[in-house]
Design an enzyme around this catalytic site. Structure first.
Site, PDB file in Angstrom:
ATOM      1  N   GLU A 173      29.535  25.683 -65.343  1.00  0.00           N
ATOM      2  CA  GLU A 173      30.888  25.464 -64.816  1.00  0.00           C
ATOM      3  C   GLU A 173      30.858  25.393 -63.282  1.00  0.00           C
ATOM      4  O   GLU A 173      31.511  24.551 -62.674  1.00  0.00           O
ATOM      5  CB  GLU A 173      31.823  26.595 -65.239  1.00  0.00           C
ATOM      6  CG  GLU A 173      32.098  26.640 -66.713  1.00  0.00           C
ATOM      7  CD  GLU A 173      33.047  27.770 -67.079  1.00  0.00           C
ATOM      8  OE1 GLU A 173      34.001  28.027 -66.331  1.00  0.00           O
ATOM      9  OE2 GLU A 173      32.834  28.407 -68.119  1.00  0.00           O
TER      10      GLU A 173
ATOM     11  N   GLY B 242      37.513  34.941 -60.750  1.00  0.00           N
ATOM     12  CA  GLY B 242      37.397  34.039 -59.606  1.00  0.00           C
ATOM     13  C   GLY B 242      36.020  33.486 -59.317  1.00  0.00           C
ATOM     14  O   GLY B 242      35.745  33.051 -58.198  1.00  0.00           O
TER      15      GLY B 242
ATOM     16  N   ASP C  77      43.851  21.457 -73.054  1.00  0.00           N
ATOM     17  CA  ASP C  77      42.464  20.984 -73.181  1.00  0.00           C
ATOM     18  C   ASP C  77      42.325  19.566 -73.727  1.00  0.00           C
ATOM     19  O   ASP C  77      41.290  19.215 -74.291  1.00  0.00           O
ATOM     20  CB  ASP C  77      41.647  21.935 -74.074  1.00  0.00           C
ATOM     21  CG  ASP C  77      41.612  23.357 -73.519  1.00  0.00           C
ATOM     22  OD1 ASP C  77      41.647  23.510 -72.286  1.00  0.00           O
ATOM     23  OD2 ASP C  77      41.553  24.302 -74.315  1.00  0.00           O
TER      24      ASP C  77
ATOM     25  N   LEU D 129      50.871  24.855 -67.258  1.00  0.00           N
ATOM     26  CA  LEU D 129      51.632  24.571 -66.046  1.00  0.00           C
ATOM     27  C   LEU D 129      52.997  24.033 -66.450  1.00  0.00           C
ATOM     28  O   LEU D 129      53.120  23.393 -67.499  1.00  0.00           O
ATOM     29  CB  LEU D 129      50.920  23.494 -65.231  1.00  0.00           C
ATOM     30  CG  LEU D 129      49.778  23.903 -64.330  1.00  0.00           C
ATOM     31  CD1 LEU D 129      49.279  22.666 -63.584  1.00  0.00           C
ATOM     32  CD2 LEU D 129      50.219  24.968 -63.342  1.00  0.00           C
TER      33      LEU D 129
ATOM     34  N   ASN E 119      40.945  20.915 -64.859  1.00  0.00           N
ATOM     35  CA  ASN E 119      40.712  22.223 -65.487  1.00  0.00           C
ATOM     36  C   ASN E 119      39.255  22.280 -65.922  1.00  0.00           C
ATOM     37  O   ASN E 119      38.659  21.254 -66.263  1.00  0.00           O
ATOM     38  CB  ASN E 119      41.620  22.368 -66.715  1.00  0.00           C
ATOM     39  CG  ASN E 119      41.422  23.700 -67.419  1.00  0.00           C
ATOM     40  OD1 ASN E 119      41.403  24.758 -66.786  1.00  0.00           O
ATOM     41  ND2 ASN E 119      41.277  23.668 -68.737  1.00  0.00           N
TER      42      ASN E 119
ATOM     43  N   MET F  10      45.486  30.841 -67.697  1.00  0.00           N
ATOM     44  CA  MET F  10      45.532  30.812 -69.168  1.00  0.00           C
ATOM     45  C   MET F  10      46.830  30.209 -69.703  1.00  0.00           C
ATOM     46  O   MET F  10      46.955  29.971 -70.895  1.00  0.00           O
ATOM     47  CB  MET F  10      45.421  32.239 -69.735  1.00  0.00           C
ATOM     48  CG  MET F  10      44.169  32.963 -69.333  1.00  0.00           C
ATOM     49  SD  MET F  10      42.733  32.191 -70.085  1.00  0.00           S
ATOM     50  CE  MET F  10      41.445  33.232 -69.426  1.00  0.00           C
TER      51      MET F  10
ATOM     52  N   HIS G 205      36.780  24.024 -68.779  1.00  0.00           N
ATOM     53  CA  HIS G 205      36.827  24.719 -70.069  1.00  0.00           C
ATOM     54  C   HIS G 205      35.388  24.999 -70.522  1.00  0.00           C
ATOM     55  O   HIS G 205      34.525  24.128 -70.400  1.00  0.00           O
ATOM     56  CB  HIS G 205      37.551  23.846 -71.101  1.00  0.00           C
ATOM     57  CG  HIS G 205      37.687  24.519 -72.429  1.00  0.00           C
ATOM     58  ND1 HIS G 205      38.661  25.460 -72.673  1.00  0.00           N
ATOM     59  CD2 HIS G 205      36.949  24.426 -73.565  1.00  0.00           C
ATOM     60  CE1 HIS G 205      38.526  25.910 -73.916  1.00  0.00           C
ATOM     61  NE2 HIS G 205      37.493  25.297 -74.472  1.00  0.00           N
TER      62      HIS G 205
HETATM   63  C1  GRF Z   1      36.086  30.233 -67.052  1.00  0.00           C
HETATM   64  O1  GRF Z   1      35.288  30.542 -68.130  1.00  0.00           O
HETATM   65  C2  GRF Z   1      36.778  28.909 -67.273  1.00  0.00           C
HETATM   66  O2  GRF Z   1      36.079  28.062 -68.119  1.00  0.00           O
HETATM   67  C3  GRF Z   1      38.064  29.299 -67.935  1.00  0.00           C
HETATM   68  O3  GRF Z   1      38.411  30.527 -67.365  1.00  0.00           O
HETATM   69  C4  GRF Z   1      37.249  31.193 -66.889  1.00  0.00           C
HETATM   70  C5  GRF Z   1      37.506  31.564 -65.458  1.00  0.00           C
HETATM   71  O4  GRF Z   1      36.445  32.336 -64.938  1.00  0.00           O
HETATM   72  N1  GRF Z   1      39.056  28.269 -67.782  1.00  0.00           N
HETATM   73  P1  GRF Z   1      36.394  32.695 -63.400  1.00  0.00           P
HETATM   74  O5  GRF Z   1      37.661  33.500 -63.103  1.00  0.00           O
HETATM   75  O6  GRF Z   1      36.356  31.426 -62.639  1.00  0.00           O
HETATM   76  O7  GRF Z   1      35.167  33.511 -63.214  1.00  0.00           O
END
Ligand code: GRF
Length: 193
Positions: free
Chosen positions: A174, A11, A145, A88, A102, A85, A104
């Site tokens: 991110e 999270g 993706d 949807l 999303n 993961m 990635h």
């Molecule tokens: C992240 O690395 C994101 O890129 C991928 O899942 C991971 C989620 O991490 N889709 P977090 O739960 O937000 O820390």
């Protein structure tokens, strides 16, 4: 908006979105967090922030209906996938077309697709001898993706990087990229509405 977190549910992206959406001038707020498991670091973060949490799992027989019910009842307009993961349901992708984002942890289209998640992505970047990596926020389509890219932030790959070190560097990107991309698509949408 809704944030859909994964079963590992760390999270950290949810945390970044919760923080970024606090100021009154941010054009969205997190109205519900959807998690496949009832308890995780992600659900804990959501509860601490006073946000509604719903447990809806892809393993549920009525997954699509349950998810739609939650999104409708929270009057969701935007959906952020932050660690989910699994794909949807196709109907939900269609219903929210252009409004699902999303994040990635690579510079797509490199190192994406089914099975490319977590440390595997960073291992592939290192094995490929890439000079740079980063993250991508993209719109979600029916293929893993592959949706249109909204925003990428990049960073160097250091000679002595391990997958873990690279993952940590990319994760910081991110956390910046997701709220920026979200604001960008919402504002673009408002201009054309
Ligand atoms: C992240 O690395 C994101 O890129 C991928 O899942 C991971 C989620 O991490 N889709 P977090 O739960 O937000 O820390």
């Amino acid at each position: 908006m809704a944030v859909l977190v994964g079963s590992k549910g760390r999270g950290s992206n949810l945390g970044a979105l919760l923080e970024a959406t606090q100021p009154a001038d941010f054009p969205a707020e997190v109205s519900v967090v959807v998690s496949p498991v009832p308890e995780s670091q992600a659900t804990e973060r959501a509860k601490l922030a006073g946000v509604r949490v719903e447990t809806v799992s892809p393993k549920d027989a009525d997954y699509t209906r349950r998810l739609r019910e939650v999104l409708d009842s929270a009057r969701v307009e935007w959906v952020c996938l932050a660690g989910l993961m699994t794909k949807l349901p196709a109907d939900i992708v269609d219903e929210y077309s252009g409004r699902i984002l999303n994040v990635h942890p690579s510079l797509l289209p490199k190192h994406g697709g089914q099975g490319m998640y977590g440390l595997r992505v960073h291992e592939a970047v290192l094995a490929g001898g890439e000079a740079r990596s980063g993250c991508t926020v993209h719109l979600v389509t029916h293929q893993y993706d592959e949706g249109p890219i909204v925003l990428q932030l990049d960073c160097p790959v250091e000679p002595d990087d391990t997958p873990e070190r690279l993952a940590a560097r990319v994760l910081e990107l991110e956390h910046r990229a997701f709220p920026l991309a979200l604001r960008q698509v919402i504002e673009a949408h408002a201009r054309t509405a």
